[in-house]
Design a protein around this motif. Structure first.
Motif: not given
Length: 202
Positions: A152, A155-158
């Protein structure tokens, strides 16, 4: 703040700490205290594991060992508040891994895999990496890490969380001690209980 021969400072973030260490001393960064970190001034010749052993009653409870025997000691990483980020350190000093007996090297790795698979299997993390580090002179030490991967946040901060990318450092900064202390303590108890069960290393 001073307690006997140990001086420590509670700080919100390490980057804002600007006090210089006097000759023969250095600051050890540890998660804990009333803020996110504590900066401990101690003998510069101590390795991280030696410092934590010498001052185990001064550091935060989240850094107490989850496993210890005659060869190794396993704790939450001292300077990063990421639940499941465990460090496996040898009690005897080695400058490099090629100085370490093969049986001890294998034992450390098996504990890394044992912890990593436990926290993954039980849903505490999505995956994990295993890392190791060796220091020749600062002072000498060798140790292994279990690095948890939380999809999570990735993915949120790539973030590209690999040893080849500086993203791994950005990833670690997302975990603030004040937010994650409870989770760290809870996971420590579960890992401690698990590692305390009777089993045979392969």
């Amino acid at each position: 703040m001073q307690n006997n021969d140990l001086i420590k400072y509670d700080v919100q973030d390490v980057e804002s700490f600007s006090i210089a260490a006097p000759e023969g001393k250095r600051f050890f960064t540890c998660i804990g205290g009333s803020k996110n970190f504590q900066m401990f001034l101690a003998d510069k010749n101590l390795s991280r594991s030696e410092f934590m052993k010498c001052y185990e009653n001064e550091i935060d409870e989240s850094l107490r060992p989850v496993y210890e025997d005659g060869d190794i000691i396993i704790t939450q990483d001292a300077s990063i508040a990421m639940p499941g980020l465990y460090i496996v350190a040898t009690k005897k000093k080695y400058r490099t891994f090629n100085e370490m007996p093969l049986e001890l090297y294998s034992k450390c790795l098996q504990y890394v895999f044992k912890i990593g698979n436990f926290i993954k299997k039980n849903g505490y993390v999505d995956d994990f990496y295993s890392y190791y580090e060796e220091h020749l002179y600062k002072p000498a030490s060798t140790h292994f890490w279990v690095l948890p991967i939380h999809n999570i946040l990735r993915d949120r901060y790539r973030l590209n969380i690999t040893i080849f990318s500086f993203d791994v450092w950005e990833y670690q900064k997302k975990f603030k001690f004040k937010e994650y202390k409870k989770t760290i303590l809870e996971l420590n108890e579960k890992v401690k209980k698990y590692l305390g069960e009777k089993y045979e290393l392969q």
